[in-house]
Enzyme design. Structure first.
Site, PDB file in Angstrom:
ATOM      1  N   LYS A  76      -9.253   8.260  -0.281  1.00 31.32           N
ATOM      2  CA  LYS A  76      -9.655   7.481   0.885  1.00 31.32           C
ATOM      3  C   LYS A  76     -10.811   8.140   1.607  1.00 31.32           C
ATOM      4  CE  LYS A  76      -6.155   9.692   3.766  1.00 31.32           C
ATOM      5  NZ  LYS A  76      -5.193   9.542   4.845  1.00 31.32           N
ATOM      6  N   ASP A 111      -6.064  -4.949   9.373  1.00 30.81           N
ATOM      7  CA  ASP A 111      -5.915  -4.666   7.959  1.00 30.81           C
ATOM      8  C   ASP A 111      -6.616  -5.715   7.102  1.00 30.81           C
ATOM      9  OD1 ASP A 111      -5.016  -3.083   5.976  1.00 30.81           O
ATOM     10  OD2 ASP A 111      -2.901  -3.608   6.149  1.00 30.81           O
ATOM     11  N   HIS A 120      -7.409  -6.465   2.666  1.00 29.10           N
ATOM     12  CA  HIS A 120      -7.373  -5.995   1.289  1.00 29.10           C
ATOM     13  C   HIS A 120      -8.368  -6.791   0.481  1.00 29.10           C
ATOM     14  CE1 HIS A 120      -3.566  -4.650   3.029  1.00 29.10           C
ATOM     15  NE2 HIS A 120      -3.842  -3.567   2.349  1.00 29.10           N
ATOM     16  N   GLN A 142      -2.370  -3.087  12.562  1.00 26.51           N
ATOM     17  CA  GLN A 142      -3.559  -2.651  11.836  1.00 26.51           C
ATOM     18  C   GLN A 142      -4.544  -3.812  11.742  1.00 26.51           C
ATOM     19  OE1 GLN A 142      -1.472  -1.671   8.187  1.00 26.51           O
ATOM     20  NE2 GLN A 142      -1.782   0.512   8.583  1.00 26.51           N
ATOM     21  N   HIS A 199      -8.186  -1.089   0.430  1.00 29.01           N
ATOM     22  CA  HIS A 199      -7.587  -1.226   1.760  1.00 29.01           C
ATOM     23  C   HIS A 199      -8.637  -0.751   2.742  1.00 29.01           C
ATOM     24  CE1 HIS A 199      -3.418  -0.615  -0.091  1.00 29.01           C
ATOM     25  NE2 HIS A 199      -4.213  -0.120  -1.008  1.00 29.01           N
ATOM     26  N   ARG A 254       6.884   1.926  11.741  1.00 25.04           N
ATOM     27  CA  ARG A 254       7.167   3.177  11.039  1.00 25.04           C
ATOM     28  C   ARG A 254       8.010   4.053  11.934  1.00 25.04           C
ATOM     29  NH1 ARG A 254       1.037   3.946   8.662  1.00 25.04           N
ATOM     30  NH2 ARG A 254       1.102   1.986   7.511  1.00 25.04           N
ATOM     31  N   CYS A 296       0.041  -4.308   2.724  1.00 21.72           N
ATOM     32  CA  CYS A 296      -0.551  -4.528   1.405  1.00 21.72           C
ATOM     33  C   CYS A 296       0.363  -5.241   0.412  1.00 21.72           C
ATOM     34  CB  CYS A 296      -1.147  -3.248   0.811  1.00 21.72           C
ATOM     35  SG  CYS A 296      -0.455  -1.731   1.387  1.00 21.72           S
TER      36      CYS A 296
END
Length: 729
Positions: free
Chosen positions: A535, A450, A452, A448, A581, A430, A401
RNA sequence: GCUGCUGUAGCUCAGUGGUAGAGCACUUCCUUGGUAAGGAAGAGGUCAUGGGUUCAAGUCCCAUCAGCAGCUCCA
């Protein structure tokens, strides 16, 4: 006389001190025999205690629970936990009992015990349990005031119970106990009338656990067990566990050559083998096409970013311990970083230790103007931080992000560009704790799916609705239909969250509204939100009833604030966008791992890494087989040919074992007629058909993304494992 | 990260202080076949790594690394 109202509305007159069992007896002896416990309102209670002890309501709203009611299993299992504890206590008199609640599928009891329990002890414990069950002794409830209860636990040498009365139960004036023979346990209940109701039980495993779940606290030994009203039910449960074991993606992933994890590369770092990568590519292509159609724009961002980027986003300070440590271009960077971290801690650094640090820093070329060891801690920190900021520090990115926020910021934005939807299959790293790593399901490097979405306040609802729709579509396409949404809200009593009260309330309300309108099954949970916003997570149930957290949609009013994101509104003033997200798959690793288990390795045709295997009858048919392979490949299929000099039976067996959806057996006959004998992995031989017909049939199956062959669990699925400790105070 | 268990051939595993084993997979040869295993021969090991005990260690002890189960955590 006491009036009791049954679920059908009928009112019964009973004796004043009647128990649920008495009521059952009044209705009929067979019902009484089947009665295990009772339900008064939303509370499960003992069948054998007077109803008046549970409620003042008249008539008493009573529902009898028999061995067919799901609530009864919890009662049975908790009683079985007592039986187990009693058995353990007989075998190991020095044991100190902690908690013994029911959980999905069974129960456990935590023990503080010198003897190291192992599965070798199970036979002896189970034998002792069988004796106790056979005696059919009743569970008798009694209550004591605080001093007497404390004294009793102390007399029984149950120090953990004493501690619990004094801490966890400080508010309780009366404390309940259950006695069964020589065994007395502090317990809220309820229990089955007597131990003989336990018709099947089994100890499952032993593991470590923490006293009251505190990782800093005492380590206890936890024994897991299960219990059932019939041996048949228990066998079905054990079969299901066996089935889950058979589906283990780590085993199948190895067997089918899908992925590989080796210490030579690193813990939790996944290598995608060609066949596994194939599945991932197909999923990514599928989603990419879908996103492009839905107005998303692809972007790419690097695997590294300045530490400052994540300081701005808040990720670095908040998650520092679960990230790979920063990279420094300056040689002494790590040293200065460690120095700062040590100074930040409350305990003061030994003077000579710091002097040596300073010396080492100087050797490594660190020059800090005005630095002196005699300076105050704050001064030192200021100078060291200043030095750090003058030198480059990078982080392998733990999140996409901040990068995407920078893409938003790369040019002035107008409201006309919103909503701006940026997507990327972004790989993040991570540093998950060692004990958490689990095949592909929990890894240290993950990709991910992912995206945004940057939008105006007014667009939030619509965009959130779209992402929910997208996720529903994606799950449907891979054949996952059984899921619900967990709405994670902030814990009103915690201060770990960033962002204004007002933004949080707005975000939570928007999520709730859309979910309510969507018709999806959802439940809200406080305290589960991310630190920057609420979320909605998709909790997906696979074909054998296990629940997985996959896709997620998260609202974020915080990051735009931190990055000072702005757009020009129609009013020619600057406004702050809202960020959403979202990741329908979650991570490619986790999603693929889950799919492997869901399909038990047998992927539907559209996802199978190898769709068709051509099996020439003998070497004489190899040429035709290879010609067919080319034809099918040209038609867009993933095909191989088994050219080994083996019998067709052996080739079939291997293809079956490798879970290839279709086989095409070809011999002289087929070569002559330009056909193939198609074999379905599930249905067997489909007979010879012209190649054109075969291509048409399989093309259709791919186009429809048909899902076949998914078993459906016979067992009622366990409700999600509750964190509450049921049956315990 | 914590507690416990485990680590032997590509895979699954046997080997309880005295010469390193099996099945499958692999290679070669024979077999040329009609819907779930044809036959034979061969190759393959620093017994996770590093120390220690012992005349002798895959086997016993310690440490490290990795895996598994559970706990704790999960942006």
């Amino acid at each position: 006389m006491l009036q009791v109202q049954l679920p059908d509305g009928k009112i019964l007159e009973c004796a004043d001190n009647a128990s649920a069992m008495d009521v059952a007896m009044q209705i009929g002896p067979r019902l009484a025999k089947a009665t295990v416990a009772a339900r008064i309102g939303d509370r499960t209670v003992d069948a054998t205690r007077p109803l008046t002890t549970f409620t003042d309501q008249r008539p008493v709203p009573l529902r009898l629970l028999t061995d067919r009611d799901p609530e009864s299993l919890d009662v049975l299992r908790h009683s079985c936990a007592h039986v187990m504890a009693r058995a353990v206590m007989r075998l190991f008199p020095d044991v100190s009992l902690a908690f013994g609640p029911t959980i999905a599928g069974g129960y456990y009891y935590d023990f503080d015990l010198k003897h190291k329990l192992s599965e070798d002890d199970f036979a002896a414990i189970e034998a002792e349990m069988a004796k106790i069950v056979g005696q059919e002794e009743p569970f008798e409830q009694f209550s004591l005031g605080r001093p007497e209860a404390t004294q009793l636990c102390s007399d029984l040498k149950q120090s953990l119970k004493v501690e619990h009365i004094q801490t966890g139960l400080a508010e309780h004036e009366q404390l309940g106990f259950y006695r069964q023979g020589e065994f007395v346990d502090l317990c809220r209940g309820p229990h089955i009338p007597h131990a003989g109701y336990i018709k099947a039980f089994k100890l499952m495993s032993v593991a470590g656990a923490y006293w009251k779940g505190d990782a800093a606290g005492r380590q206890l030994q936890r024994v897991y067990g299960t219990a059932w009203f019939s041996p048949k039910d228990q066998q079905a449960y054990l079969d299901q566990i066996e089935e889950a074991r058979r589906r283990d993606h780590r085993v199948l992933g190895k067997k089918l050559g899908l992925f590989h994890i080796t210490p030579d590369v690193g813990q939790g770092l996944c290598l995608w083998l060609p066949k596994g990568a194939r599945i991932r590519v197909l999923l990514e292509e599928f989603l990419r096409n879908e996103l492009l159609q839905r107005g998303y724009q692809p972007v790419y961002s690097p695997h590294l970013g300045r530490v400052e980027l994540y300081e701005t986003s808040g990720h670095f300070p908040y998650y520092r311990d679960s990230q790979f440590p920063p990279l420094f271009t300056a040689q002494a960077g790590g040293l200065v970083d460690a120095w700062i971290e040590m100074l930040k801690k409350d305990e003061p650094l030994a003077e000579d230790a710091e002097a040596r640090l300073f010396q080492a820093a100087q050797v490594l070329g660190v020059e800090i103007e005005g630095f002196d060891l005699s300076l105050a801690k704050d001064e030192k920190l200021k100078l060291l931080n200043q030095w750090q900021r003058q030198h480059e520090r990078y982080l392998v990115k733990p999140m996409n992000c901040p990068h995407h926020a920078q893409i938003f910021k790369a040019q002035p934005r107008s409201y006309k560009q919103l909503p701006l939807r940026l997507f990327e299959f972004g790989t993040v790293y991570r540093y998950e704790q060692t004990g958490e790593l689990n095949g592909m399901l929990r890894v240290r490097g993950l990709t991910q799916d992912d995206a945004h979405i940057f939008c105006t306040d007014d667009q939030v609802e619509e965009e959130f609705r779209n992402t929910i729709e997208l996720t529903k579509f994606v799950l449907k396409s891979v054949g996952l239909s059984d899921y619900r949404v967990q709405l994670s809200l902030r814990d009103p009593n915690s201060n770990k969250y960033v962002g204004s009260e007002e933004n949080w309330s707005r975000a939570e309300a928007a999520l709730r509204k859309v979910l309510e309108e969507s018709g999806l099954e959802f439940h809200a949970r406080e305290g589960e939100a991310a630190f920057y916003g609420p979320k909605a997570d998709f909790m997906v149930r696979d074909c054998i009833g296990r629940q997985w957290q996959l896709g997620t949609v998260q609202l974020d009013y915080n990051l735009p604030e931190r990055f000072q994101l702005e757009y020009v509104g129609a009013d020619n003033k600057m406004h702050r966008p809202v960020m959403i997200h979202r990741a329908p798959f979650g991570s490619m690793e986790r999603f693929c791992g889950m799919l492997i288990e869901h399909f038990a390795g047998a992927f539907p045709l559209w996802l199978a890494p190898e769709q068709i295997r051509i099996l020439p009858l003998s070497e004489k048919s190899n040429d035709y087989a290879l010609q067919l392979e080319k034809e099918l490949t040209d038609a867009g299929f993933r095909v191989t040919t088994d050219l080994r000099g083996a019998k067709v039976q052996a080739k079939i067996r291997d293809a079956q074992v490798e879970l290839i959806p279709y086989m095409a057996v070809v011999g002289p006959k087929e070569a002559e007629t330009h056909s193939a004998a198609l074999r379905d992995r599930l249905q067997g031989d489909l007979g010879a058909m012209p190649v054109s017909e075969m291509i048409a049939k399989l093309t259709e199956e791919v186009r429809e993304r048909s899902i076949r062959h998914v078993v459906k669990s016979e067992l009622p699925t366990a409700e999600e494992t509750s964190k509450e400790v049921a049956n315990e105070y």
